[in-house]
Scaffold this motif. Structure first.
Motif, PDB file in Angstrom:
ATOM      1  N   ALA A 185       0.597  -1.582  37.453  1.00 14.87           N
ATOM      2  CA  ALA A 185      -0.221  -3.072  36.784  1.00 14.87           C
ATOM      3  C   ALA A 185       1.757  -3.433  36.475  1.00 14.87           C
ATOM      4  N   PRO A 186       2.098  -4.917  36.581  1.00 15.98           N
ATOM      5  CA  PRO A 186       3.733  -5.509  36.275  1.00 15.98           C
ATOM      6  C   PRO A 186       3.227  -4.956  35.017  1.00 15.98           C
ATOM      7  N   MET A 187       4.639  -5.323  34.058  1.00 17.29           N
ATOM      8  CA  MET A 187       4.229  -5.181  32.649  1.00 17.29           C
ATOM      9  C   MET A 187       6.046  -5.735  32.264  1.00 17.29           C
ATOM     10  N   GLU A 188       6.600  -7.515  32.319  1.00 17.42           N
ATOM     11  CA  GLU A 188       7.285  -8.008  31.583  1.00 17.42           C
ATOM     12  C   GLU A 188       7.889  -7.529  30.706  1.00 17.42           C
ATOM     13  N   TYR A 229      -4.920 -10.135  25.715  1.00 24.61           N
ATOM     14  CA  TYR A 229      -4.856  -8.486  25.668  1.00 24.61           C
ATOM     15  C   TYR A 229      -6.078  -7.908  24.678  1.00 24.61           C
ATOM     16  N   ASN A 285       0.755 -14.315  40.306  1.00 23.04           N
ATOM     17  CA  ASN A 285      -0.281 -14.600  39.137  1.00 23.04           C
ATOM     18  C   ASN A 285      -0.372 -15.467  38.188  1.00 23.04           C
ATOM     19  N   ASN A 324      -8.774  -4.301  36.944  1.00 23.52           N
ATOM     20  CA  ASN A 324      -7.614  -4.477  35.630  1.00 23.52           C
ATOM     21  C   ASN A 324      -8.527  -3.959  34.819  1.00 23.52           C
ATOM     22  N   LYS A 364      -3.772 -12.415  41.314  1.00 24.56           N
ATOM     23  CA  LYS A 364      -3.617 -11.311  40.107  1.00 24.56           C
ATOM     24  C   LYS A 364      -4.059 -12.688  39.821  1.00 24.56           C
ATOM     25  N   GLN A 380       6.235 -10.150  42.576  1.00 22.82           N
ATOM     26  CA  GLN A 380       5.031 -11.090  41.949  1.00 22.82           C
ATOM     27  C   GLN A 380       5.770 -12.472  41.680  1.00 22.82           C
ATOM     28  N   GLY A 417      -1.895   0.100  33.740  1.00 26.88           N
ATOM     29  CA  GLY A 417      -1.150  -1.038  32.436  1.00 26.88           C
ATOM     30  C   GLY A 417      -0.917  -0.072  31.552  1.00 26.88           C
ATOM     31  N   ARG A 418      -1.190  -0.766  30.434  1.00 31.86           N
ATOM     32  CA  ARG A 418      -1.307   0.189  29.179  1.00 31.86           C
ATOM     33  C   ARG A 418      -1.227   1.391  28.905  1.00 31.86           C
ATOM     34  N   PHE A 476       6.465 -11.121  36.728  1.00 28.15           N
ATOM     35  CA  PHE A 476       6.670 -11.606  37.699  1.00 28.15           C
ATOM     36  C   PHE A 476       7.948 -12.351  37.604  1.00 28.15           C
ATOM     37  N   HIS A 524      -9.099  -8.902  36.677  1.00 26.96           N
ATOM     38  CA  HIS A 524      -8.603  -8.700  34.975  1.00 26.96           C
ATOM     39  C   HIS A 524      -9.833  -9.555  34.149  1.00 26.96           C
ATOM     40  N   ASP A 559      -8.135  -1.833  30.815  1.00 33.09           N
ATOM     41  CA  ASP A 559      -8.161  -1.119  30.043  1.00 33.09           C
ATOM     42  C   ASP A 559      -8.887   0.580  30.397  1.00 33.09           C
TER      43      ASP A 559
END
Ligand SMILES: Cc1cc2nc3c(=O)[nH]c(=O)nc-3n(C[C@H](O)[C@H](O)[C@H](O)COP(=O)(O)O)c2cc1C
Length: 326
Positions: free
Chosen positions: A7-10, A171, A92, A194, A134, A65, A219-220, A35, A163, A196
């Motif tokens: 996953a993209p995570m800024e 989140y 996004n 997407n 997404k 993205q 992601g996380r 993004f 998501h 959890d």
């Protein structure tokens, strides 16, 4: 086997993280870049180019993205990215941040299905590069999603990543699985799930529940346990030496890129916010690491965790922070 995406995570999964992750652990079919907001000025900023320039991404299957509600800006940027050699561009429609949403971008665009329809109409008649999306499932109520699904179904979206949270959920809270079930049944486009997935069992369960889902995005859970995707493909879990070497390598590259250890340390703390949850008895050590302000103390705190704390088999998600923090 389903495809596994990062996953993209800024602020977390920039080029340094992506390259190091691919080199150390792999197991990922596509890395989605955090993004980029295209401006009307028809150029990417030097800061944006640091992450999206093909030279930074040659060794890794990474895809850009974009976040905008302006079709002309999107078309310009997507064509530019295609010229750079990218074979997919993601839109996004999920970012829940207040400043983004108030401008009608990210998840904010979901408030205007007619506008979104006009946006896609223009985009899909003007770009050649495959466009993936997404999305969240609405702003305030899950009932908003059926209208959005009608819009998505009118266009050849390369892949629709869902998501299943609302914008107002940020989140937090349980994912709204039932909305995903309906969306999956109704979509004419390929779907990616997407949200959890933190353990191998989470991934297996999702695959069993939706045998025709082609891909999942992590992601996380993957920041917490960088070998999660590799493990889901039957490879062994990373040992503490590998985890330490991986994070040390990122820290060194951040130091080099930012020109100082302080900023590198602050960036590392974003990673540790998730990664600490891979260790048992992490409370005291985690707190100690969080409160360091001198990079030397931070380095010592990091070394102590790898030396002293037992590794868990799976991370335990302890990262639910208040919405206003994100
Ligand atoms: C710190 C942070 C930064 C994020 N940045 C982005 C982003 O740039 N683009 C995006 O589409 N989603 C972004 N997300 C959302 C994630 O891609 C993902 O959808 C979300 O974390 C849920 O998946 P997970 O439960 O596997 O983490 C971000 C999430 C977090 C926590």
């Amino acid at each position: 086997m389903m495809q596994l995406y990062f996953a993209p995570m800024e602020g977390v999964t920039g080029y340094i993280y992506r390259n190091a992750h691919y080199q150390f652990f792999g197991g990922i079919d596509k890395y989605y870049m955090p993004f980029v907001s295209p401006s009307p000025h028809r150029h990417f900023t030097p800061r944006q180019l640091r992450d999206i320039a093909p030279a930074q991404n040659v060794a890794v299957p990474a895809l850009p993205q974009l976040m905008t509600k302006n079709a002309e800006d999107f078309i310009w940027a997507a064509n530019e990215l295609e010229q750079m050699g990218y074979r997919e561009v993601n839109l996004n429609l999920g970012c829940p941040s207040g400043t983004v949403v108030s401008k009608g971008k990210g998840a904010g665009f979901l408030a205007d299905p007619e506008g979104l329809d006009r946006f896609f109409e223009k985009v899909f008649s003007s770009v050649r590069v495959p466009i993936s999306v997404k999305t969240r499932v609405g702003i305030h109520k899950v009932s908003e999603f059926s209208r959005l699904m009608l819009v998505y179904n009118r266009y050849p979206i390369a892949e629709l990543t869902i998501h299943p949270r609302l914008q107002k959920d940020f989140y937090k809270g349980a994912v709204r699985k039932h909305v995903f079930v309906d969306a999956f049944a109704q979509s004419k486009n390929p779907i990616c799930y997407n949200g959890d997935l933190v353990t191998e069992a989470d991934i297996t369960q999702l695959a069993n529940e939706f045998p025709t889902v082609g891909s999942v995005m992590l992601g996380r859970g993957l920041i917490a346990d960088p070998s999660l995707a590799a493990r889901a493909q039957g490879k062994p879990a990373a040992d503490r030496n590998t985890l330490y070497a991986f994070h040390k390598s990122i820290y060194e590259q951040y130091t080099e890129a930012f020109g100082n250890k302080r900023n590198a340390m602050l960036r590392m703390k974003e990673i540790w916010f998730y990664h600490i949850n891979l260790f048992d008895n992490n409370e005291k050590y985690g707190k100690n690491l969080r409160k360091t302000s001198d990079p030397r103390d931070f380095e010592a705190a990091m070394a102590a965790i790898y030396q002293d704390l037992p590794l868990r088999e799976n991370a335990v998600p302890g990262w639910f922070r208040p919405a206003e923090d994100i």
